[in-house]
Design a protein around this motif. Structure first.
Motif, short mmCIF file in Angstrom:
data_model
loop_
_atom_site.label_atom_id
_atom_site.label_comp_id
_atom_site.label_asym_id
_atom_site.label_seq_id
_atom_site.Cartn_x
_atom_site.Cartn_y
_atom_site.Cartn_z
N GLY A 28 0.81 -1.22 0.00
CA GLY A 28 0.00 0.00 0.00
C GLY A 28 0.83 1.26 0.00
N VAL A 29 1.88 1.30 0.85
CA VAL A 29 2.74 2.47 0.92
C VAL A 29 3.43 2.71 -0.42
N SER A 30 3.93 1.64 -1.02
CA SER A 30 4.66 1.77 -2.29
C SER A 30 3.74 2.23 -3.42
N SER A 31 2.61 1.54 -3.59
CA SER A 31 1.72 1.87 -4.70
C SER A 31 1.10 3.25 -4.53
N THR A 32 0.75 3.64 -3.30
CA THR A 32 0.20 4.98 -3.07
C THR A 32 1.23 6.06 -3.37
N THR A 33 2.48 5.82 -2.98
CA THR A 33 3.54 6.78 -3.28
C THR A 33 3.68 6.98 -4.78
N PHE A 34 3.66 5.87 -5.53
CA PHE A 34 3.76 5.96 -6.99
C PHE A 34 2.55 6.68 -7.58
N LEU A 35 1.35 6.36 -7.10
CA LEU A 35 0.14 6.99 -7.64
C LEU A 35 0.13 8.49 -7.37
N LEU A 36 0.52 8.90 -6.17
CA LEU A 36 0.59 10.33 -5.87
C LEU A 36 1.60 11.03 -6.76
N SER A 37 2.72 10.35 -7.05
CA SER A 37 3.73 10.95 -7.93
C SER A 37 3.23 11.09 -9.36
N LEU A 38 2.20 10.30 -9.72
CA LEU A 38 1.59 10.39 -11.05
C LEU A 38 0.48 11.44 -11.10
N GLY A 39 0.17 12.04 -9.96
CA GLY A 39 -0.86 13.08 -9.92
C GLY A 39 -2.23 12.60 -9.51
N VAL A 40 -2.36 11.35 -9.06
CA VAL A 40 -3.66 10.84 -8.62
C VAL A 40 -4.00 11.48 -7.28
N PRO A 41 -5.22 12.00 -7.09
CA PRO A 41 -5.62 12.61 -5.81
C PRO A 41 -5.49 11.62 -4.66
N PRO A 42 -5.15 12.10 -3.45
CA PRO A 42 -4.92 11.21 -2.31
C PRO A 42 -6.06 10.25 -2.01
N ALA A 43 -7.30 10.75 -1.96
CA ALA A 43 -8.43 9.88 -1.63
C ALA A 43 -8.62 8.80 -2.70
N LEU A 44 -8.51 9.18 -3.97
CA LEU A 44 -8.67 8.22 -5.06
C LEU A 44 -7.53 7.21 -5.06
N ALA A 45 -6.32 7.66 -4.73
CA ALA A 45 -5.17 6.76 -4.68
C ALA A 45 -5.38 5.70 -3.60
N SER A 46 -5.74 6.13 -2.40
CA SER A 46 -5.94 5.19 -1.31
C SER A 46 -7.12 4.25 -1.60
N ALA A 47 -8.21 4.80 -2.14
CA ALA A 47 -9.38 3.99 -2.46
C ALA A 47 -9.04 2.92 -3.50
N SER A 48 -8.29 3.30 -4.52
CA SER A 48 -7.92 2.35 -5.58
C SER A 48 -7.01 1.25 -5.05
N VAL A 49 -6.05 1.64 -4.25
CA VAL A 49 -5.11 0.67 -3.67
C VAL A 49 -5.85 -0.34 -2.79
N HIS A 50 -6.75 0.15 -1.95
CA HIS A 50 -7.46 -0.76 -1.05
C HIS A 50 -8.47 -1.62 -1.80
N SER A 51 -9.05 -1.12 -2.87
CA SER A 51 -9.95 -1.94 -3.68
C SER A 51 -9.18 -3.10 -4.31
N ALA A 52 -7.97 -2.80 -4.81
CA ALA A 52 -7.13 -3.85 -5.40
C ALA A 52 -6.66 -4.84 -4.34
N GLU A 53 -6.46 -4.35 -3.12
CA GLU A 53 -5.94 -5.19 -2.04
C GLU A 53 -6.99 -6.15 -1.47
N VAL A 54 -8.27 -5.90 -1.73
CA VAL A 54 -9.30 -6.78 -1.17
C VAL A 54 -9.05 -8.22 -1.60
N ALA A 55 -8.76 -8.42 -2.89
CA ALA A 55 -8.54 -9.77 -3.41
C ALA A 55 -7.28 -10.39 -2.82
#
Length: 248
Positions: A28-55
């Motif tokens: 989560g820390v790694s993917s969120t850091t990368f997503l934020l560096s790509l310009g993804v908003p914080p809430a959307l970055a965290s939401a996307s990461v956790h949605s992917a992590e459910v599986a």
């Protein structure tokens, strides 16, 4: 920057899973850091990461349970506080404007990178098993996991193991609880944000699946201390870059 394609998110998921598969934490820390560096908003970055992590957390938790790696008492003491902290963190993240919360998230990720780097130089400590401080630990782990898009593993697993708990049961119990924490965080994000970009979630999932076998090989070949130093430095550099771009 413009909207990245699904292939960019696959690369992010691939790299994050490589790190997580080799270290047992920091997806989560790694993917969120990368997503934020790509310009993804914080809430959307965290939401996307956790949605992917459910599986991934579902599979991980199930295997730990079937292999007898879950300490029921440890699991239950982390579960409810973790859920409460995660839901609270997810709600706060979606309620605060992105330009306000983004610098705070990057400072948190910078600190997580520093913690990972420090742990790579620290020998394992043997203490009495932790039992009484599990409720505040679960609350903090869930809260910062949602706020920062990750951190349950680096905060909770590392603390429980360092406090003297059997690593087998510590990792298994924390991973089993993580599934329920992740689901509750994802539901909170969905209720507050609505539908998310499928490209982001699908890309993270596909990249993670492709990386899983190679990550296991890296785990067997590369010394953990070396990998932790590389990951810690990478997270810190990306966080500093995003923080600079945000504040300039």
């Amino acid at each position: 920057m413009g909207n990245p394609s699904i292939f960019v998110f696959m690369v992010v998921g691939f790299i994050a899973q490589m790190i997580d598969g080799a270290l047992g934490m920091a997806y989560g820390v790694s993917s969120t850091t990368f997503l934020l560096s790509l310009g993804v908003p914080p809430a959307l970055a965290s939401a996307s990461v956790h949605s992917a992590e459910v599986a991934t957390t579902a599979v991980s938790g199930l295997f730990h349970l079937r292999l007898g790696n879950v300490d029921r008492q440890l699991f239950l003491r982390l579960l409810v506080p973790g859920i409460i902290g995660g839901v609270l963190g997810a709600y706060i993240l979606t309620a605060v404007p992105g330009d306000v919360i983004k610098p705070i998230i990057n400072v948190y990720l910078l600190a997580m990178g520093l913690i990972i780097l420090r742990k790579s130089f620290s020998p394992p400590r043997q203490q009495a098993p932790m039992r009484r401080q599990l409720v505040p630990l679960g609350l903090a782990g869930g809260f910062f996991d949602a706020i920062g898009g990750g951190g349950w593993g680096p905060i909770v697993t590392s603390t429980v193991v360092a406090a003297g708990n059997n690593p087998r049961y510590a990792v298994g119990s924390v991973n089993a609880a993580e599934f329920f924490v992740t689901v509750c965080e994802s539901v909170t994000f969905f209720l507050t944000l609505g539908a998310m970009r499928w490209e982001t979630v699908l890309g993270l999932l596909l990249g993670g699946v492709l990386a899983a076998p190679l990550a296991a090989y890296v785990c067997a070949k590369l010394p953990t201390g070396v990998l932790m130093r590389l990951v810690g430095i990478l997270i810190m550099l990306l966080s500093l870059r995003t923080l600079y771009m945000t504040l300039r």
